[in-house]
Design a protein around this motif. Structure first.
Motif, PDB file in Angstrom:
ATOM      1  N   CYS A 282     -23.228  86.179  23.863  1.00  0.00           N
ATOM      2  CA  CYS A 282     -22.957  84.849  24.391  1.00  0.00           C
ATOM      3  C   CYS A 282     -21.662  84.354  23.750  1.00  0.00           C
ATOM      4  O   CYS A 282     -21.584  84.199  22.531  1.00  0.00           O
ATOM      5  N   LEU A 283     -20.642  84.143  24.579  1.00  0.00           N
ATOM      6  CA  LEU A 283     -19.349  83.664  24.101  1.00  0.00           C
ATOM      7  C   LEU A 283     -19.258  82.165  24.374  1.00  0.00           C
ATOM      8  O   LEU A 283     -19.463  81.725  25.506  1.00  0.00           O
ATOM      9  N   ILE A 284     -18.965  81.398  23.335  1.00  0.00           N
ATOM     10  CA  ILE A 284     -18.851  79.942  23.482  1.00  0.00           C
ATOM     11  C   ILE A 284     -17.432  79.526  23.116  1.00  0.00           C
ATOM     12  O   ILE A 284     -16.992  79.727  21.982  1.00  0.00           O
ATOM     13  N   ILE A 285     -16.707  78.985  24.085  1.00  0.00           N
ATOM     14  CA  ILE A 285     -15.372  78.442  23.839  1.00  0.00           C
ATOM     15  C   ILE A 285     -15.496  76.923  23.819  1.00  0.00           C
ATOM     16  O   ILE A 285     -15.811  76.299  24.834  1.00  0.00           O
ATOM     17  N   ASN A 286     -15.278  76.345  22.651  1.00  0.00           N
ATOM     18  CA  ASN A 286     -15.522  74.922  22.435  1.00  0.00           C
ATOM     19  C   ASN A 286     -14.205  74.222  22.121  1.00  0.00           C
ATOM     20  O   ASN A 286     -13.732  74.228  20.987  1.00  0.00           O
ATOM     21  N   ASN A 287     -13.617  73.617  23.132  1.00  0.00           N
ATOM     22  CA  ASN A 287     -12.344  72.910  22.952  1.00  0.00           C
ATOM     23  C   ASN A 287     -12.589  71.424  22.728  1.00  0.00           C
ATOM     24  O   ASN A 287     -13.171  70.744  23.575  1.00  0.00           O
ATOM     25  N   VAL A 288     -12.114  70.938  21.566  1.00  0.00           N
ATOM     26  CA  VAL A 288     -12.331  69.539  21.179  1.00  0.00           C
ATOM     27  C   VAL A 288     -11.011  68.778  21.080  1.00  0.00           C
ATOM     28  O   VAL A 288     -10.859  67.686  21.633  1.00  0.00           O
ATOM     29  N   ASN A 289     -10.034  69.354  20.385  1.00  0.00           N
ATOM     30  CA  ASN A 289      -8.754  68.677  20.132  1.00  0.00           C
ATOM     31  C   ASN A 289      -7.662  69.264  21.025  1.00  0.00           C
ATOM     32  O   ASN A 289      -7.458  70.483  21.051  1.00  0.00           O
ATOM     33  N   PHE A 290      -6.927  68.402  21.719  1.00  0.00           N
ATOM     34  CA  PHE A 290      -5.947  68.847  22.695  1.00  0.00           C
ATOM     35  C   PHE A 290      -4.561  68.265  22.408  1.00  0.00           C
ATOM     36  O   PHE A 290      -4.412  67.222  21.764  1.00  0.00           O
ATOM     37  N   GLU A 291      -3.548  68.940  22.931  1.00  0.00           N
ATOM     38  CA  GLU A 291      -2.184  68.435  22.908  1.00  0.00           C
ATOM     39  C   GLU A 291      -1.909  67.699  24.217  1.00  0.00           C
ATOM     40  O   GLU A 291      -2.727  67.694  25.143  1.00  0.00           O
ATOM     41  N   GLY A 292      -0.738  67.090  24.292  1.00  0.00           N
ATOM     42  CA  GLY A 292      -0.270  66.535  25.549  1.00  0.00           C
ATOM     43  C   GLY A 292      -1.009  65.312  26.045  1.00  0.00           C
ATOM     44  O   GLY A 292      -1.045  65.045  27.244  1.00  0.00           O
TER      45      GLY A 292
END
Length: 538
Positions: A282-292
């Motif tokens: 199980c691959l979990i990609i957890n994006n919290v902090n972003f640019e732009g």
């Protein structure tokens, strides 16, 4: 020694009772209403009470616990079968010869399971002159029981049930038609075997009576009478197919393969193999902090940890990746695409938690990646080790929407807690976009948090509506043997009921798939233990 055997028997029943809730007890009462008078069932408060009534009627004893196994199987409580030394497969093998619950009772129970609260409310309104006054709180089983008490519904007269289904749930009429077809006599088979329930002896296509794992090898079963029709066989075949539509086929030749062999073969062919050395990754990609200028996704860590906890419980090896740019995501997918880990794996799970627009998700560098591109790394051509294996993608991200401002939920304290959308753009794209996001090849499932063009919502402390509902339903329904599409249907229902405090903001998840078979996760050996991360959820 005898006393010790009785103690073990009682302990088994007690352990089952402890794992059954109020609704399960109601199901047991309904399924046992052919064995136990309704007046006695009205006094029942627990599963223990039902077990004692069955014991008093000699339908249940320490040497023959099959009736309880049959009932648990019909209720989809397959995780409790092991307490009686049974498995789902053993019960299926025994049912054609030893099943005691009538086809009529099974048919009613299956119909009750599919009736919604609105269906029951509509039926109660149509039958208001014939039902008790507490119609507003009546369950589907209570509705059917009330009709039986008033002799408006019985095995020989299904007319009122047919009329009600025609009005409120036409799709359920096929169950009644299928049951009535089993009443056609068939004279081609005369051989019978003893049944453990008098008057229900059934023709057999073989000569060996399957043994209860707790019965002595030479244990004799009481009563022998002829039963000159295929009713019980077709009835049990319908039950074993677990509510799938059964198309008309030629009657089995008694000299050919047995019915139970055919059922086992069909069931095996209809489910993905999930018994390998490794359940999968199980691959979990957890994006919290972003640019732009993209907003921080507060609450996403809650989702990520809950997913990790649940899929670890389901036997998957979980790899979590935080704050991945679009380039890092593609590099990550390339590495997993060529991994040898898939050789012994049954399944791929990929969960992506991020901001998004229609058909795409954001990396933390504010660059978009099409969902179709993400999934295409694991097609049979690109990742041969996953060919013919199920590949499940769960995407928590908005797919459009006109509003970005937070929606506020009322908390238990005096402070308001914000509910945020996972979108950074607006606009609507046609609903064809979702299905076109899935590769043309088979064995994919794409679970989207929302239908195309709309927002999905994330509580800044409790996580997203979709992921939390997904985790909750997996915990609840995997032990009952439910397949993934049935589970996602329940997720749809739960999320669709959610709303902001004003009742103006709603969300509707949407799955799309090219699966060829049922996907049923094996029931974990250990019960689910909520993590500290989820213990504070409301």
């Amino acid at each position: 020694m005898a006393d010790n055997g009785n103690v073990i028997f009682r302990q088994q029943l007690l352990s089952i009772d402890e794992n059954l809730g109020k609704e399960d007890v109601e199901d047991l009462k309904f399924l046992c209403s052919d064995f136990i008078p309704l007046k006695k069932l009205e006094t029942v408060k627990s599963a223990q009470d039902i077990f004692q009534l069955l014991i008093s009627k000699d339908l249940l004893n320490r040497d023959d616990t099959f009736l309880i196994a049959e009932l648990l199987y019909m209720m989809k409580c397959n995780f409790l079968l092991q307490k009686l030394a049974y498995t789902k497969e053993i019960v299926q093998q025994h049912l054609p010869k030893r099943g005691r619950v009538s086809g009529y009772r099974q048919m009613l129970y299956e119909i009750a399971e599919e009736l919604t609260k609105d269906n029951v409310k509509d039926a109660a309104f149509l039958l208001r002159d014939h039902l008790p006054k507490k119609q507003s709180t009546m369950s589907a089983l209570e509705l059917l029981t009330s009709l039986e008490k008033k002799s408006l519904l019985m095995e020989s007269d299904l007319s009122i049930l047919e009329k009600i289904c025609q009005k409120i749930a036409p799709q359920l009429q096929k169950k009644i038609v299928m049951y009535k077809q089993t009443k056609v006599p068939y004279q081609g088979i005369k051989e019978t075997v003893p049944s453990p329930f008098c008057g229900f002896n059934k023709p057999t296509f073989g000569t060996t009576l399957l043994q209860d794992p707790l019965l002595p090898k030479n244990h004799e079963l009481p009563c022998t009478e002829e039963f000159g029709s295929l009713e019980e066989h077709i009835r049990n075949f319908h039950s074993l197919a677990e509510n799938q539509v059964v198309k008309a086929e030629p009657i089995f030749d008694p000299s050919g393969p047995s019915l139970k062999q055919a059922v086992r073969k069909n069931e095996a062919a209809a489910e993905y193999k999930m018994d390998g050395q490794c359940r999968g990754y199980c691959l979990i990609i957890n994006n919290v902090n972003f640019e732009g200028g993209l907003r921080r996704r507060n609450g996403s860590e809650k989702d990520a940890m809950e997913l990790k906890h649940v899929f670890t419980w389901l036997g998957f090896k979980v790899e979590k990746y935080d704050n991945q740019t679009s380039i890092e995501i593609e590099k990550l997918l390339q590495d997993w695409q060529t991994s040898e880990n898939w050789k012994d794996s049954d399944c791929l799970i990929c969960c992506i938690l991020s901001h998004g627009v229609s058909g795409k998700i954001y990396g933390t560098d504010a660059c978009l990646i099409p969902i179709r591109t993400i999934m295409s790394y694991f097609t049979a051509n690109q990742c041969p080790l996953l060919a013919q294996k199920p590949k499940l993608f769960f995407i928590q991200a908005c797919q459009g929407g006109k509003a970005q401002q937070p929606v506020y939920l009322q908390a238990d304290s005096n402070n308001s807690i914000s509910l945020e959308p996972d979108a950074q753009s607006s606009g609507f794209v046609s609903s064809h976009q979702l299905t076109s996001s899935i590769p043309a090849e088979a064995d994919f499932l794409l679970g989207m948090a929302t239908v195309d063009g709309y927002l999905s919502f994330r509580h800044v402390h409790q996580g997203t509506w979709y992921i939390q509902a997904l985790c909750n339903k997996l915990q609840l329904l995997v032990p009952r043997g439910e397949d993934i599409l049935s589970i996602l249907t329940e997720v749809n229902e739960e999320v669709s009921k959610r709303a902001d405090v004003q009742g103006l903001k709603k969300q509707m998840p949407q799955p799309a798939y090219t699966l060829r078979k049922k996907l049923i996760f094996p029931v974990p050996q250990d019960p689910f233990v909520p993590s500290e991360q989820s213990s504070d959820m409301q």
